[in-house]
Design a protein around this motif. Sequence first.
Motif, PDB file in Angstrom:
ATOM      1  N   GLN A  15      54.928  42.571  42.216  1.00  0.00           N
ATOM      2  CA  GLN A  15      56.016  43.487  41.851  1.00  0.00           C
ATOM      3  C   GLN A  15      57.375  42.880  42.175  1.00  0.00           C
ATOM      4  O   GLN A  15      58.324  43.006  41.390  1.00  0.00           O
ATOM      5  CB  GLN A  15      55.830  44.803  42.594  1.00  0.00           C
ATOM      6  CG  GLN A  15      56.828  45.876  42.214  1.00  0.00           C
ATOM      7  CD  GLN A  15      56.595  47.170  42.986  1.00  0.00           C
ATOM      8  OE1 GLN A  15      55.850  47.202  43.957  1.00  0.00           O
ATOM      9  NE2 GLN A  15      57.219  48.240  42.546  1.00  0.00           N
ATOM     10  N   ILE A  16      57.476  42.208  43.309  1.00  0.00           N
ATOM     11  CA  ILE A  16      58.742  41.567  43.690  1.00  0.00           C
ATOM     12  C   ILE A  16      59.092  40.450  42.703  1.00  0.00           C
ATOM     13  O   ILE A  16      60.244  40.327  42.247  1.00  0.00           O
ATOM     14  CB  ILE A  16      58.642  41.026  45.131  1.00  0.00           C
ATOM     15  CG1 ILE A  16      58.502  42.186  46.125  1.00  0.00           C
ATOM     16  CG2 ILE A  16      59.868  40.177  45.476  1.00  0.00           C
ATOM     17  CD1 ILE A  16      58.229  41.741  47.545  1.00  0.00           C
ATOM     18  N   MET A  17      58.098  39.629  42.373  1.00  0.00           N
ATOM     19  CA  MET A  17      58.350  38.545  41.417  1.00  0.00           C
ATOM     20  C   MET A  17      58.667  39.088  40.029  1.00  0.00           C
ATOM     21  O   MET A  17      59.467  38.504  39.295  1.00  0.00           O
ATOM     22  CB  MET A  17      57.124  37.624  41.361  1.00  0.00           C
ATOM     23  CG  MET A  17      56.853  36.865  42.648  1.00  0.00           C
ATOM     24  SD  MET A  17      58.247  35.834  43.163  1.00  0.00           S
ATOM     25  CE  MET A  17      58.385  34.723  41.752  1.00  0.00           C
ATOM     26  N   ASN A  18      58.065  40.204  39.672  1.00  0.00           N
ATOM     27  CA  ASN A  18      58.374  40.835  38.388  1.00  0.00           C
ATOM     28  C   ASN A  18      59.825  41.298  38.337  1.00  0.00           C
ATOM     29  O   ASN A  18      60.505  41.157  37.311  1.00  0.00           O
ATOM     30  CB  ASN A  18      57.430  42.008  38.152  1.00  0.00           C
ATOM     31  CG  ASN A  18      57.860  42.886  36.996  1.00  0.00           C
ATOM     32  OD1 ASN A  18      58.380  43.989  37.199  1.00  0.00           O
ATOM     33  ND2 ASN A  18      57.663  42.412  35.781  1.00  0.00           N
ATOM     34  N   ALA A  19      60.326  41.827  39.465  1.00  0.00           N
ATOM     35  CA  ALA A  19      61.728  42.256  39.513  1.00  0.00           C
ATOM     36  C   ALA A  19      62.681  41.073  39.445  1.00  0.00           C
ATOM     37  O   ALA A  19      63.814  41.214  38.958  1.00  0.00           O
ATOM     38  CB  ALA A  19      61.977  43.054  40.794  1.00  0.00           C
ATOM     39  N   GLN A  20      62.243  39.910  39.922  1.00  0.00           N
ATOM     40  CA  GLN A  20      63.104  38.731  39.900  1.00  0.00           C
ATOM     41  C   GLN A  20      63.084  38.006  38.558  1.00  0.00           C
ATOM     42  O   GLN A  20      64.101  37.449  38.140  1.00  0.00           O
ATOM     43  CB  GLN A  20      62.684  37.757  41.008  1.00  0.00           C
ATOM     44  CG  GLN A  20      62.901  38.297  42.417  1.00  0.00           C
ATOM     45  CD  GLN A  20      62.406  37.328  43.483  1.00  0.00           C
ATOM     46  OE1 GLN A  20      61.842  36.284  43.176  1.00  0.00           O
ATOM     47  NE2 GLN A  20      62.615  37.680  44.744  1.00  0.00           N
ATOM     48  N   THR A  21      61.949  38.007  37.899  1.00  0.00           N
ATOM     49  CA  THR A  21      61.800  37.227  36.664  1.00  0.00           C
ATOM     50  C   THR A  21      61.823  38.086  35.402  1.00  0.00           C
ATOM     51  O   THR A  21      61.903  37.535  34.300  1.00  0.00           O
ATOM     52  CB  THR A  21      60.472  36.464  36.695  1.00  0.00           C
ATOM     53  OG1 THR A  21      59.373  37.401  36.797  1.00  0.00           O
ATOM     54  CG2 THR A  21      60.423  35.513  37.889  1.00  0.00           C
ATOM     55  N   TYR A  22      61.742  39.407  35.558  1.00  0.00           N
ATOM     56  CA  TYR A  22      61.641  40.316  34.405  1.00  0.00           C
ATOM     57  C   TYR A  22      60.462  39.916  33.511  1.00  0.00           C
ATOM     58  O   TYR A  22      60.547  39.921  32.280  1.00  0.00           O
ATOM     59  CB  TYR A  22      62.939  40.329  33.602  1.00  0.00           C
ATOM     60  CG  TYR A  22      64.132  40.768  34.399  1.00  0.00           C
ATOM     61  CD1 TYR A  22      64.368  42.114  34.656  1.00  0.00           C
ATOM     62  CD2 TYR A  22      65.019  39.831  34.924  1.00  0.00           C
ATOM     63  CE1 TYR A  22      65.463  42.519  35.408  1.00  0.00           C
ATOM     64  CE2 TYR A  22      66.118  40.229  35.677  1.00  0.00           C
ATOM     65  CZ  TYR A  22      66.325  41.569  35.920  1.00  0.00           C
ATOM     66  OH  TYR A  22      67.407  41.966  36.670  1.00  0.00           O
ATOM     67  N   ASN A  23      59.356  39.567  34.156  1.00  0.00           N
ATOM     68  CA  ASN A  23      58.170  39.108  33.451  1.00  0.00           C
ATOM     69  C   ASN A  23      56.950  39.680  34.152  1.00  0.00           C
ATOM     70  O   ASN A  23      56.924  39.802  35.379  1.00  0.00           O
ATOM     71  CB  ASN A  23      58.126  37.571  33.442  1.00  0.00           C
ATOM     72  CG  ASN A  23      57.105  37.038  32.455  1.00  0.00           C
ATOM     73  OD1 ASN A  23      55.914  37.104  32.700  1.00  0.00           O
ATOM     74  ND2 ASN A  23      57.586  36.503  31.334  1.00  0.00           N
ATOM     75  N   PHE A  24      55.916  40.017  33.361  1.00  0.00           N
ATOM     76  CA  PHE A  24      54.714  40.646  33.914  1.00  0.00           C
ATOM     77  C   PHE A  24      53.630  39.638  34.283  1.00  0.00           C
ATOM     78  O   PHE A  24      52.550  40.034  34.714  1.00  0.00           O
ATOM     79  CB  PHE A  24      54.136  41.648  32.915  1.00  0.00           C
ATOM     80  CG  PHE A  24      55.011  42.851  32.701  1.00  0.00           C
ATOM     81  CD1 PHE A  24      54.970  43.916  33.587  1.00  0.00           C
ATOM     82  CD2 PHE A  24      55.872  42.908  31.620  1.00  0.00           C
ATOM     83  CE1 PHE A  24      55.779  45.023  33.405  1.00  0.00           C
ATOM     84  CE2 PHE A  24      56.687  44.015  31.420  1.00  0.00           C
ATOM     85  CZ  PHE A  24      56.645  45.071  32.312  1.00  0.00           C
ATOM     86  N   THR A  25      53.903  38.357  34.131  1.00  0.00           N
ATOM     87  CA  THR A  25      52.904  37.340  34.451  1.00  0.00           C
ATOM     88  C   THR A  25      52.435  37.395  35.908  1.00  0.00           C
ATOM     89  O   THR A  25      51.247  37.164  36.175  1.00  0.00           O
ATOM     90  CB  THR A  25      53.454  35.948  34.129  1.00  0.00           C
ATOM     91  OG1 THR A  25      53.853  35.902  32.746  1.00  0.00           O
ATOM     92  CG2 THR A  25      52.405  34.873  34.369  1.00  0.00           C
ATOM     93  N   PRO A  26      53.317  37.685  36.890  1.00  0.00           N
ATOM     94  CA  PRO A  26      52.814  37.787  38.276  1.00  0.00           C
ATOM     95  C   PRO A  26      51.695  38.804  38.452  1.00  0.00           C
ATOM     96  O   PRO A  26      50.783  38.588  39.263  1.00  0.00           O
ATOM     97  CB  PRO A  26      54.063  38.170  39.077  1.00  0.00           C
ATOM     98  CG  PRO A  26      55.195  37.607  38.292  1.00  0.00           C
ATOM     99  CD  PRO A  26      54.788  37.758  36.858  1.00  0.00           C
TER     100      PRO A  26
END
Length: 280
Positions: free
Chosen positions: A233-244
């Motif tokens: 979820q944190i990486m999704n907020a940083q990258t605006y991508n659902f791959t994490p």
Amino acid sequence: MTHQPSELELDRRAFRSRRERRSVLVAIASTLAFAVIVWATLASTPGWAIVQAAFFDPEVALRSLPRVWDGFLLNLQVLGMSVVTVGVCALFLATLRTLPGAVFFPLRVLAAAYTDVFRGLPFIIVLYLFGFGIPTLTGERVPPIVLGTLCITLTYSAYVSEVIRAGIEAVHPSQRLAARALGLSYAQTLRRVVLPQAFRKITPPLMNDFVAMQKDVGLISILGAVDAVRAAQIMNAQTYNFTPYVVAGILFILLAIPSVRLTDWYTARLRQREQMGSIV
């Protein structure tokens, strides 16, 4: 003198070997054909390029993997502790529910009430009630790993205890009577005679509960733990991508596959043992 199989037995073995090889080749061919059809269908979909960029970006996956992996290690810690606590509590509950005699009626009622409540409550509600209620009650901060283990133990002890109780009751009463006739006490009969037979019967459903518990461990992120799901979820907020999220899902799948395959292997072994002599 060594045993020499007969010509009929050799023919049967050769037939089984040919049939197994043919089955493997057919399975491989059908799997490849199915994969090609699925890939061709997805690739021809108008929105596939957008989905691929949003969910399957290799660059984002590599960037998020270390952080998601660190969170996944926390999930493994909670899972490892929960396996022990759930096993102990479930065995205790199952023993209470199978105690004979009218004097133990209150204990049987309490154990039945516990299993009814926690099998009826959704796990996410247990997380909210106990994960946030216990720190409020004590007025102190409790580590999320402890709260997560507690919530998993409360929920899955109810499920696993019913599986163990079913295994105990599936053992024929003559086994108990024979053990008591030999002078064994109730506890010795349960430990030496009943439980070994019961666990052989209930291993497949126990493994299924273990796989379900592996998945629900990912919900401890609700309590503030930076596990694999929260890291994604944190990486999704940083990258605006659902791959994490896909990376986290793959890690949980890789964790579950050995348990699922072990369950299938053990179930097939039990079925083969029970049907020995009926398969040609």
